[in-house]
Motif scaffolding. Structure first.
Motif, PDB file in Angstrom:
ATOM      1  N   LEU A   1      22.877  12.336  24.229  1.00 26.30           N
ATOM      2  CA  LEU A   1      21.871  13.600  24.201  1.00 26.30           C
ATOM      3  C   LEU A   1      22.333  14.497  23.014  1.00 26.30           C
ATOM      4  N   ALA A   2      23.559  14.609  22.685  1.00 28.92           N
ATOM      5  CA  ALA A   2      23.761  15.428  21.524  1.00 28.92           C
ATOM      6  C   ALA A   2      23.042  14.986  20.106  1.00 28.92           C
ATOM      7  N   GLY A   3      23.084  13.507  20.150  1.00 30.12           N
ATOM      8  CA  GLY A   3      22.511  12.925  18.957  1.00 30.12           C
ATOM      9  C   GLY A   3      20.902  13.028  18.779  1.00 30.12           C
ATOM     10  N   ASP A   4      20.468  13.176  20.254  1.00 34.60           N
ATOM     11  CA  ASP A   4      18.912  13.039  20.155  1.00 34.60           C
ATOM     12  C   ASP A   4      18.619  14.714  19.708  1.00 34.60           C
ATOM     13  N   LEU A   5      19.541  15.549  19.908  1.00 32.63           N
ATOM     14  CA  LEU A   5      19.257  17.059  19.705  1.00 32.63           C
ATOM     15  C   LEU A   5      19.689  17.279  18.222  1.00 32.63           C
ATOM     16  N   ASP A   6      20.211  16.273  17.595  1.00 33.66           N
ATOM     17  CA  ASP A   6      20.677  16.477  16.199  1.00 33.66           C
ATOM     18  C   ASP A   6      21.828  17.741  16.157  1.00 33.66           C
ATOM     19  N   VAL A   7      22.876  17.369  17.153  1.00 32.63           N
ATOM     20  CA  VAL A   7      23.819  18.304  17.248  1.00 32.63           C
ATOM     21  C   VAL A   7      25.310  17.572  17.679  1.00 32.63           C
ATOM     22  N   ARG A   8      26.362  18.230  17.459  1.00 31.74           N
ATOM     23  CA  ARG A   8      27.601  17.354  17.716  1.00 31.74           C
ATOM     24  C   ARG A   8      27.887  17.816  19.346  1.00 31.74           C
ATOM     25  N   PRO A   9      28.296  16.714  19.792  1.00 34.85           N
ATOM     26  CA  PRO A   9      28.563  16.675  21.454  1.00 34.85           C
ATOM     27  C   PRO A   9      29.124  18.046  22.002  1.00 34.85           C
ATOM     28  N   SER A  10      30.221  18.635  21.361  1.00 33.49           N
ATOM     29  CA  SER A  10      30.725  19.809  21.631  1.00 33.49           C
ATOM     30  C   SER A  10      29.861  21.042  21.743  1.00 33.49           C
ATOM     31  N   ALA A  11      28.708  20.917  21.069  1.00 34.43           N
ATOM     32  CA  ALA A  11      27.717  22.062  21.033  1.00 34.43           C
ATOM     33  C   ALA A  11      27.174  22.166  22.525  1.00 34.43           C
ATOM     34  N   LEU A  12      26.918  20.986  23.109  1.00 36.69           N
ATOM     35  CA  LEU A  12      26.491  21.051  24.642  1.00 36.69           C
ATOM     36  C   LEU A  12      27.123  21.900  25.696  1.00 36.69           C
ATOM     37  N   TYR A  13      28.574  22.008  25.054  1.00 41.91           N
ATOM     38  CA  TYR A  13      29.547  22.700  26.070  1.00 41.91           C
ATOM     39  C   TYR A  13      29.364  24.185  25.927  1.00 41.91           C
ATOM     40  N   HIS A  14      28.421  24.634  25.177  1.00 40.97           N
ATOM     41  CA  HIS A  14      28.159  25.904  25.045  1.00 40.97           C
ATOM     42  C   HIS A  14      27.064  26.495  26.093  1.00 40.97           C
ATOM     43  N   HIS A  15      26.274  25.257  26.613  1.00 40.91           N
ATOM     44  CA  HIS A  15      25.100  25.489  27.471  1.00 40.91           C
ATOM     45  C   HIS A  15      25.605  25.097  28.990  1.00 40.91           C
ATOM     46  N   PHE A  16      26.468  24.272  29.032  1.00 38.13           N
ATOM     47  CA  PHE A  16      26.796  23.724  30.243  1.00 38.13           C
ATOM     48  C   PHE A  16      28.267  23.523  30.398  1.00 38.13           C
ATOM     49  N   ARG A  17      28.843  24.048  31.509  1.00 31.99           N
ATOM     50  CA  ARG A  17      30.242  23.733  31.850  1.00 31.99           C
ATOM     51  C   ARG A  17      30.728  22.420  31.642  1.00 31.99           C
TER      52      ARG A  17
ATOM     53  N   HIS B   1      15.370  17.753  26.711  1.00 30.83           N
ATOM     54  CA  HIS B   1      15.453  16.650  26.082  1.00 30.83           C
ATOM     55  C   HIS B   1      16.244  15.603  26.967  1.00 30.83           C
ATOM     56  N   ALA B   2      17.255  16.088  27.672  1.00 27.89           N
ATOM     57  CA  ALA B   2      17.822  15.398  28.665  1.00 27.89           C
ATOM     58  C   ALA B   2      16.967  14.476  29.440  1.00 27.89           C
ATOM     59  N   LEU B   3      15.771  15.029  30.061  1.00 25.41           N
ATOM     60  CA  LEU B   3      14.717  14.298  30.776  1.00 25.41           C
ATOM     61  C   LEU B   3      14.133  13.396  30.191  1.00 25.41           C
ATOM     62  N   GLY B   4      13.912  13.600  28.748  1.00 23.77           N
ATOM     63  CA  GLY B   4      13.498  12.619  27.947  1.00 23.77           C
ATOM     64  C   GLY B   4      14.244  11.297  27.797  1.00 23.77           C
ATOM     65  N   VAL B   5      15.480  11.581  27.491  1.00 25.31           N
ATOM     66  CA  VAL B   5      16.398  10.612  27.318  1.00 25.31           C
ATOM     67  C   VAL B   5      16.679   9.655  28.740  1.00 25.31           C
TER      68      VAL B   5
END
Lengths: 194, 194
Positions: free
Chosen positions: A29-45, A11-15
Motif C-alpha cells: 500500500l505504501a508503495g502504491d502511495l509512493d511513500v515509505r511504509p512507516s508513513a502509514l502509521y501517521h494515519h492509522f495506529r 488507495h487501500a480499496l484499490g489494492v
DNA sequence: ACCTGAACACCGTTCAAGT
DNA sequence: ACCTGAACACCGTTCAAGT
C-alpha cells in the motif's frame, strides 16, 4: 507527495480489489502511495485499524436506503444489500468478516438489523440474537460464495460448483424462524422458499 | 529426532492451544519439534494443509455419537457438539472457519448435518442450504463467543459483554425455519426458545 | 501535519544435499 | 523416509529525525 487518511483508504480499496486481501500489505500500500511504509502509521495506529476503515468504506459505498415498510421485508432488504456490498469488492466478505470478528467497526449492518427488527417486538435479547444470526448467515454465505466464485483454485475437498444462489432460501429459513416469535406478524405468508 | 505426520499435528495442536492461531507459525512449530522449518515440508505441502489436518484433529477429538432419534433433536446435538469441539481449543472456531472457508477438509460436520436432515425430506437442494445455514450460524456464533471471551483486549467498538449464551436461541430460530419446510414433522413443538 | 531512514524481529517456501 | 543449511522474497512495527 502528501496524503491524508481518506486518500489512504481509497488507495487501500484499490489494492484490495486488484490484488486481494492477502496482498493488501502495509508495504505494498505504501508503495502504491509512493511513500515509505512507516508513513502509514501517521494515519492509522496499526493494520487492523486500517482494515476497519476500509471495511467501513466498503459498507458505506454499498449502503442503500431501505424502501420496504414491513419489518420482515426490511430485514430481507438489509441482508441482500449487505451481500451486494460485500460482493462489490474482491474479498469484501472476508475483509468485513474479519473486522467484525475482531470487534472493530463494521457495526452498521448489525445496528440496521436491530432497528428493523424492533416492530417485531421480540424483546431486547431475542432481537439481538436474531440480528446476529442473520449477520452470521449473510457473512458466512457470502464468504463461501465469494471464495468459491473467485477461486476454483486449489485442490478443494468436497465442493462442487455451489448451487446457483441459495442465499434467498437460507435467508427465508431464518426469517421464518424469527416470524414465528414475532408478537406483531406483518405478514402471514411463509415466503422466500427455494 | 525423527517425527511423523501425526507427531507434527499433535504438537501443532499444543502450540495452538498455548499460543493461539496467530503464533502457530511453521518456524515456531519447527522449533517446538526441535527441527528446522524446512523439515515440516516433508510432511505437509504447505501451511494450509497443515492447518487443515489440525482442524480435522480438533473435530475428531470433539466427535461424539449422536444419541437422539428425531431429526430435529439430532441437528441440535450435532450443532451443540460442534460448538463444544470448537471451544475446547484456543482459537478453535477461527481455525475451523478458515479451513472450511478455503475449502479444504473440516467437512465432517456438514456431512453429518446433511445426513441428519435426510428424514425431514426437504429435497436435496434445500437440505444442503439448511446444512450450510446451520454451519454458518454455529461457526459465526462460536467465533464471536470465543473471540470476545478470550479477549476483552483491544478497544473494541460496540460490544458489551455478549449476552451469556444465545446459542440455543439462535439455533432454535433456524431449526424452526427448517421444521416449517419438513415434509415429516417429527415434532410439532416449537421449542428452543430463549 | 506528514514523511524519511534505518532498524528489529519476524514470516512461508524452495531446494540441493545429507543419513 | 526424514532432515539440514542456506537462501529468497517478503512481513508489521517503532522511533528518532527531518520539513
Amino acid at each position: 507527495m502528501r496524503h491524508h487518511r481518506d486518500d489512504v483508504v481509497r488507495h487501500a480499496l484499490g489494492v484490495l480489489d486488484t490484488y486481494g486481501l492477502a496482498d493488501l500489505t502495509m508495504r505494498r500500500l505504501a508503495g502504491d502511495l509512493d511513500v515509505r511504509p512507516s508513513a502509514l502509521y501517521h494515519h492509522f495506529r496499526d493494520k487492523q485499524s486500517l482494515l476497519a476503515a476500509v471495511a467501513d468504506e466498503v459498507l458505506r459505498r454499498g449502503a442503500r436506503p431501505v424502501s420496504a415498510t414491513a419489518w420482515d421485508e426490511q430485514v430481507v432488504e438489509i441482508c441482500s444489500g449487505l451481500r451486494d456490498a460485500l460482493l462489490a469488492y474482491r474479498d469484501g466478505a472476508e475483509l468485513v468478516s474479519t473486522v467484525i470478528a475482531f470487534g472493530l467497526g463494521a457495526s452498521q449492518p448489525y445496528d440496521d438489523l436491530v432497528a428493523a427488527l424492533a416492530p417485531a417486538r421480540l424483546g431486547e435479547d431475542l432481537a439481538a440474537t436474531a440480528a446476529r444470526t442473520l449477520l452470521h448467515l449473510v457473512l458466512g454465505h457470502t464468504l463461501d460464495e465469494q471464495t468459491h466464485l473467485q477461486a476454483g483454485s486449489a485442490g478443494a475437498i468436497g465442493d462442487g460448483p455451489r448451487p446457483r444462489s441459495d442465499f434467498a432460501a437460507g435467508l427465508g429459513l431464518v426469517v421464518d424462524g424469527i416470524r414465528l416469535r414475532a408478537a406483531t406478524g406483518t405478514s402471514d405468508r411463509l415466503d422466500q422458499r427455494a
